[in-house]
Motif scaffolding. Structure first.
Motif, PDB file in Angstrom:
ATOM      1  N   PHE A 155       0.832  -1.210   0.000  1.00 53.54           N
ATOM      2  CA  PHE A 155       0.000   0.000   0.000  1.00 53.54           C
ATOM      3  C   PHE A 155       0.866   1.260   0.000  1.00 53.54           C
ATOM      4  O   PHE A 155       0.600   2.215  -0.737  1.00 53.54           O
ATOM      5  CB  PHE A 155      -0.909   0.005   1.225  1.00 53.54           C
ATOM      6  N   LEU A 156       1.894   1.282   0.824  1.00 51.97           N
ATOM      7  CA  LEU A 156       2.740   2.470   0.924  1.00 51.97           C
ATOM      8  C   LEU A 156       3.518   2.715  -0.369  1.00 51.97           C
ATOM      9  O   LEU A 156       3.679   3.860  -0.799  1.00 51.97           O
ATOM     10  CB  LEU A 156       3.699   2.327   2.109  1.00 51.97           C
ATOM     11  N   VAL A 157       3.989   1.650  -1.011  1.00 47.29           N
ATOM     12  CA  VAL A 157       4.680   1.817  -2.289  1.00 47.29           C
ATOM     13  C   VAL A 157       3.701   2.336  -3.346  1.00 47.29           C
ATOM     14  O   VAL A 157       4.048   3.177  -4.185  1.00 47.29           O
ATOM     15  CB  VAL A 157       5.315   0.482  -2.734  1.00 47.29           C
ATOM     16  N   ALA A 158       2.458   1.855  -3.322  1.00 47.80           N
ATOM     17  CA  ALA A 158       1.442   2.315  -4.275  1.00 47.80           C
ATOM     18  C   ALA A 158       1.182   3.814  -4.110  1.00 47.80           C
ATOM     19  O   ALA A 158       1.042   4.544  -5.101  1.00 47.80           O
ATOM     20  CB  ALA A 158       0.147   1.533  -4.083  1.00 47.80           C
ATOM     21  N   VAL A 159       1.132   4.287  -2.887  1.00 51.70           N
ATOM     22  CA  VAL A 159       0.942   5.724  -2.640  1.00 51.70           C
ATOM     23  C   VAL A 159       2.084   6.523  -3.262  1.00 51.70           C
ATOM     24  O   VAL A 159       1.864   7.562  -3.901  1.00 51.70           O
ATOM     25  CB  VAL A 159       0.845   6.000  -1.124  1.00 51.70           C
ATOM     26  N   ALA A 160       3.298   6.038  -3.103  1.00 50.75           N
ATOM     27  CA  ALA A 160       4.452   6.745  -3.674  1.00 50.75           C
ATOM     28  C   ALA A 160       4.367   6.783  -5.201  1.00 50.75           C
ATOM     29  O   ALA A 160       4.697   7.800  -5.834  1.00 50.75           O
ATOM     30  CB  ALA A 160       5.742   6.065  -3.226  1.00 50.75           C
ATOM     31  N   LEU A 161       3.905   5.703  -5.815  1.00 53.52           N
ATOM     32  CA  LEU A 161       3.820   5.647  -7.275  1.00 53.52           C
ATOM     33  C   LEU A 161       2.825   6.649  -7.841  1.00 53.52           C
ATOM     34  O   LEU A 161       2.971   7.111  -8.980  1.00 53.52           O
ATOM     35  CB  LEU A 161       3.418   4.238  -7.726  1.00 53.52           C
ATOM     36  N   LEU A 162       1.815   7.016  -7.077  1.00 50.65           N
ATOM     37  CA  LEU A 162       0.796   7.941  -7.575  1.00 50.65           C
ATOM     38  C   LEU A 162       1.360   9.332  -7.874  1.00 50.65           C
ATOM     39  O   LEU A 162       0.728  10.107  -8.596  1.00 50.65           O
ATOM     40  CB  LEU A 162      -0.362   8.045  -6.572  1.00 50.65           C
ATOM     41  N   PHE A 163       2.511   9.646  -7.333  1.00 50.45           N
ATOM     42  CA  PHE A 163       3.139  10.928  -7.673  1.00 50.45           C
ATOM     43  C   PHE A 163       3.534  10.978  -9.151  1.00 50.45           C
ATOM     44  O   PHE A 163       3.767  12.057  -9.699  1.00 50.45           O
ATOM     45  CB  PHE A 163       4.361  11.164  -6.790  1.00 50.45           C
ATOM     46  N   PHE A 164       3.609   9.809  -9.809  1.00 52.82           N
ATOM     47  CA  PHE A 164       3.973   9.766 -11.225  1.00 52.82           C
ATOM     48  C   PHE A 164       2.742   9.628 -12.133  1.00 52.82           C
ATOM     49  O   PHE A 164       2.875   9.517 -13.337  1.00 52.82           O
ATOM     50  CB  PHE A 164       4.931   8.592 -11.478  1.00 52.82           C
ATOM     51  N   TYR A 165       1.557   9.631 -11.536  1.00 53.06           N
ATOM     52  CA  TYR A 165       0.302   9.540 -12.299  1.00 53.06           C
ATOM     53  C   TYR A 165      -0.187  10.965 -12.556  1.00 53.06           C
ATOM     54  O   TYR A 165      -0.562  11.684 -11.631  1.00 53.06           O
ATOM     55  CB  TYR A 165      -0.730   8.740 -11.495  1.00 53.06           C
ATOM     56  N   ARG A 166      -0.170  11.390 -13.823  1.00 55.36           N
ATOM     57  CA  ARG A 166      -0.339  12.803 -14.141  1.00 55.36           C
ATOM     58  C   ARG A 166      -1.769  13.235 -14.442  1.00 55.36           C
ATOM     59  O   ARG A 166      -2.002  14.402 -14.739  1.00 55.36           O
ATOM     60  CB  ARG A 166       0.542  13.165 -15.350  1.00 55.36           C
ATOM     61  N   ILE A 167      -2.737  12.321 -14.390  1.00 57.44           N
ATOM     62  CA  ILE A 167      -4.119  12.717 -14.689  1.00 57.44           C
ATOM     63  C   ILE A 167      -4.765  13.247 -13.410  1.00 57.44           C
ATOM     64  O   ILE A 167      -5.405  12.518 -12.650  1.00 57.44           O
ATOM     65  CB  ILE A 167      -4.931  11.546 -15.267  1.00 57.44           C
ATOM     66  N   ASP A 168      -4.542  14.550 -13.162  1.00 56.32           N
ATOM     67  CA  ASP A 168      -5.159  15.185 -12.001  1.00 56.32           C
ATOM     68  C   ASP A 168      -6.513  15.767 -12.402  1.00 56.32           C
ATOM     69  O   ASP A 168      -7.023  15.526 -13.500  1.00 56.32           O
ATOM     70  CB  ASP A 168      -4.234  16.258 -11.425  1.00 56.32           C
ATOM     71  N   LYS A 169      -7.114  16.540 -11.523  1.00 57.32           N
ATOM     72  CA  LYS A 169      -8.447  17.083 -11.771  1.00 57.32           C
ATOM     73  C   LYS A 169      -8.479  17.931 -13.037  1.00 57.32           C
ATOM     74  O   LYS A 169      -9.396  17.812 -13.861  1.00 57.32           O
ATOM     75  CB  LYS A 169      -8.891  17.907 -10.556  1.00 57.32           C
ATOM     76  N   ALA A 170      -7.497  18.781 -13.221  1.00 60.25           N
ATOM     77  CA  ALA A 170      -7.476  19.664 -14.395  1.00 60.25           C
ATOM     78  C   ALA A 170      -7.335  18.857 -15.690  1.00 60.25           C
ATOM     79  O   ALA A 170      -7.990  19.155 -16.697  1.00 60.25           O
ATOM     80  CB  ALA A 170      -6.337  20.670 -14.273  1.00 60.25           C
ATOM     81  N   THR A 171      -6.495  17.821 -15.665  1.00 63.34           N
ATOM     82  CA  THR A 171      -6.303  16.999 -16.859  1.00 63.34           C
ATOM     83  C   THR A 171      -7.559  16.211 -17.190  1.00 63.34           C
ATOM     84  O   THR A 171      -7.905  16.026 -18.362  1.00 63.34           O
ATOM     85  CB  THR A 171      -5.112  16.052 -16.672  1.00 63.34           C
ATOM     86  N   GLU A 172      -8.264  15.714 -16.163  1.00 59.46           N
ATOM     87  CA  GLU A 172      -9.538  15.026 -16.388  1.00 59.46           C
ATOM     88  C   GLU A 172     -10.488  15.907 -17.197  1.00 59.46           C
ATOM     89  O   GLU A 172     -11.082  15.464 -18.196  1.00 59.46           O
ATOM     90  CB  GLU A 172     -10.204  14.676 -15.057  1.00 59.46           C
ATOM     91  N   SER A 173     -10.635  17.145 -16.762  1.00 62.12           N
ATOM     92  CA  SER A 173     -11.571  18.052 -17.426  1.00 62.12           C
ATOM     93  C   SER A 173     -11.133  18.352 -18.857  1.00 62.12           C
ATOM     94  O   SER A 173     -11.957  18.420 -19.778  1.00 62.12           O
ATOM     95  CB  SER A 173     -11.680  19.356 -16.628  1.00 62.12           C
ATOM     96  N   ARG A 174      -9.844  18.523 -19.061  1.00 67.85           N
ATOM     97  CA  ARG A 174      -9.343  18.834 -20.400  1.00 67.85           C
ATOM     98  C   ARG A 174      -9.585  17.671 -21.356  1.00 67.85           C
ATOM     99  O   ARG A 174     -10.001  17.862 -22.498  1.00 67.85           O
ATOM    100  CB  ARG A 174      -7.850  19.154 -20.330  1.00 67.85           C
ATOM    101  N   ILE A 175      -9.329  16.426 -20.892  1.00 69.41           N
ATOM    102  CA  ILE A 175      -9.536  15.253 -21.738  1.00 69.41           C
ATOM    103  C   ILE A 175     -11.002  15.133 -22.129  1.00 69.41           C
ATOM    104  O   ILE A 175     -11.343  14.918 -23.305  1.00 69.41           O
ATOM    105  CB  ILE A 175      -9.061  13.977 -21.017  1.00 69.41           C
ATOM    106  N   GLU A 176     -11.890  15.289 -21.158  1.00 68.09           N
ATOM    107  CA  GLU A 176     -13.328  15.171 -21.435  1.00 68.09           C
ATOM    108  C   GLU A 176     -13.772  16.218 -22.450  1.00 68.09           C
ATOM    109  O   GLU A 176     -14.504  15.922 -23.399  1.00 68.09           O
ATOM    110  CB  GLU A 176     -14.125  15.303 -20.135  1.00 68.09           C
ATOM    111  N   HIS A 177     -13.307  17.453 -22.282  1.00 61.12           N
ATOM    112  CA  HIS A 177     -13.679  18.547 -23.190  1.00 61.12           C
ATOM    113  C   HIS A 177     -13.130  18.312 -24.590  1.00 61.12           C
ATOM    114  O   HIS A 177     -13.845  18.449 -25.602  1.00 61.12           O
ATOM    115  CB  HIS A 177     -13.162  19.876 -22.633  1.00 61.12           C
TER     116      HIS A 177
END
Length: 496
Positions: A463-485
């Protein structure tokens, strides 16, 4: 207006959301049983040596992850029928899935080698059919709607159903085994799985009948398997989610499969009995029986041993609060984005797993409290992983101009099954290396230490390693909205 364009604004009806979620309830009656009880069933019910059980679980799990799931993905993405790409698979596999679920928990007396062969064969066939059912089912969530807010809502419905199945399995399965088997756990497992198989088959058919695929690839899209794989390996959010999925499901399989041993061999039975009496659980069961017999009905047959009762109540408490946590998931994700909410609450939930190592055998109240808090905070994360997978499918289309929903979900399911295989095998492997003796009333201190480490430290590390990996996942709230639009505009242009 094209179907693809409509999906950007269409809202899903409650009927469709509930109908879709019943498919996950059906699958999880079996999936949760495999995750929580397969090692226990092999070692303590069917009496297969722990090391052999670990090998079966690991090898078959890896076959499911890296052979069966990719094969189904390729076939599903290239399925074209009047019912769509993915819905037919849910229908075709409903009955075989139920039948094999029953066979996998049947215990024919075949001798030591025959038992091993039977267990390996039935588990292999079950994992194959599970892949053919669950991958298209999961991919279906990515094509019911392209609206990301609706996906968050659909995921919440879906995982409430998952929690219902988990509640039934983790809280009621052992009591059901004793009740339906009249005290015989071998017969009880078979009768319980027969019940699950019938209910699951019916629910799968309902899922097929109540859903409709709306997000479809452009008619002119032609892609090869090589192109699909190339898109995957260059899709950084997918790579991150794949690793996160492996790690999360290692933890879920390891802790889920070890809790039953934690209650059987570590926690003090007298303390559990006193705790159940103190919180009024025994009084509740007695009152329920008095009410039933008072109106001329039979009493509710609940197992009398404190260990089974406490274990069932422990699981129920965690699952109920997971459902409460799921209720907060959509609003938090809509406001802060899926990635950030997932990472924060996965970390917080881990802290309450770590605590299990320090609890004394008689600290039953603290064990229950930690489980409830872990369940609540982990519950917030549950719908978000699969909603993020659907977003990654959109991200792939956004970046590459090609949509391959099933292969993206299949790759994540490969990670899920690999995680389950590793985590499930770790249960039996850790027990074996620590000297666990199946069927013995008392275990060595070394075996008990292995059980304590499994439900606390060993579970927390992935679980702790998974949390650290999320720092490399770039689809944040702003990117979600841009992709949908951007995809909405692109589909509108294609329609024009």
């Amino acid at each position: 207006m094209s179907t693809a364009q409509n999906t950007r604004t269409d809202r899903l009806s409650v009927t469709e959301k509930v109908g879709y979620s019943l498919g996950d309830l059906a699958a999880n009656l079996i999936f949760q049983t495999l995750t929580t009880f397969l090692a226990f069933f092999y070692t303590d019910i069917y009496r297969i040596p722990a090391g052999t059980a670990a090998t079966i679980i690991f090898v078959v799990g890896m076959l499911g992850a890296f052979v069966f799931t990719p094969l189904v993905a390729v076939l599903a993405d290239r399925t074209n029928s009047r019912w769509g790409k993915f819905r037919p698979w849910v229908l075709w596999t409903a009955v075989p899935f139920g039948v094999l679920s029953l066979l996998a928990f049947t215990t024919p007396d075949l001798g030591p080698q025959g038992k091993v062969f039977y267990a390996a064969a039935t588990y292999t066939l079950l994992v194959l059919v599970y892949a053919a059912n669950n991958l298209p089912y999961s991919a279906l969530s990515g094509v019911l709607t392209g609206n990301m807010g609706e996906r968050n809502s659909l995921s919440a419905y879906r995982f409430v159903a998952v929690m219902v199945a988990q509640l039934v399995v983790q809280s009621l399965l052992l009591p059901l085994v004793l009740i339906l088997g009249d005290g015989d756990r071998v017969q009880g497992f078979q009768n319980t799985m027969l019940l699950f198989a019938v209910v699951g088959t019916i629910f799968m058919v309902i899922t097929f009948l109540t859903t409709r695929e709306r997000v479809v690839p452009p008619p002119e899209q032609k892609s090869t398997i090589r192109q699909d794989v190339s898109d995957l390996v260059h899709n950084r959010p997918w790579l991150v989610l794949l690793l996160v999925t492996v790690l999360v499901f290692i933890t879920l399989a390891l802790k889920g499969g070890t809790y039953v041993y934690y209650f059987e061999y570590y926690l003090d039975e007298a303390a559990m009995a006193a705790f159940l009496e103190r919180i009024g659980f025994n009084g509740f069961i007695a009152g329920l029986n008095a009410a039933l017999t008072g109106i001329g009905l039979s009493g509710f047959q609940w197992p009398e041993d404190a260990t089974t009762s406490a274990f069932s109540l422990f699981n129920a408490g965690g699952i109920i609060f997971m459902v409460v946590g799921i209720g907060f998931s959509k609003k938090l994700a809509d406001r802060f984005g899926k990635r950030d909410v997932y990472g924060v609450f996965l970390f917080v939930s881990t802290l309450f797993m770590l605590a299990f190592y320090v609890f004394r055998p008689d600290a039953i109240g603290l064990v229950f409290l930690s489980q409830i808090l872990h369940g609540f905070f982990y519950g917030i994360t549950i719908p978000l992983l699969w909603a993020m997978v659907a977003d990654v499918a959109d991200y792939s289309e956004w970046k590459n101009g090609r949509r391959a929903t099933a292969i993206i979900f299949s790759a994540i399911l490969c990670g899920l099954k690999a995680g389950l295989a590793v985590g499930g095998a770790l249960v039996a492997w850790i027990l074996s290396t620590h000297g666990y003796q199946a069927g013995e009333q008392a275990q060595s201190q070394e075996a008990i230490d292995g059980i304590r480490l499994s439900v606390s430290l060993y579970c927390s590390i992935p679980f702790l390693v998974a949390v650290a990996l999320l720092f490399f996942y770039r689809i944040d709230k702003a990117t979600e909205s841009r992709i949908e639009h951007d995809l909405a505009a692109r589909h509108a242009g294609q329609a024009a």
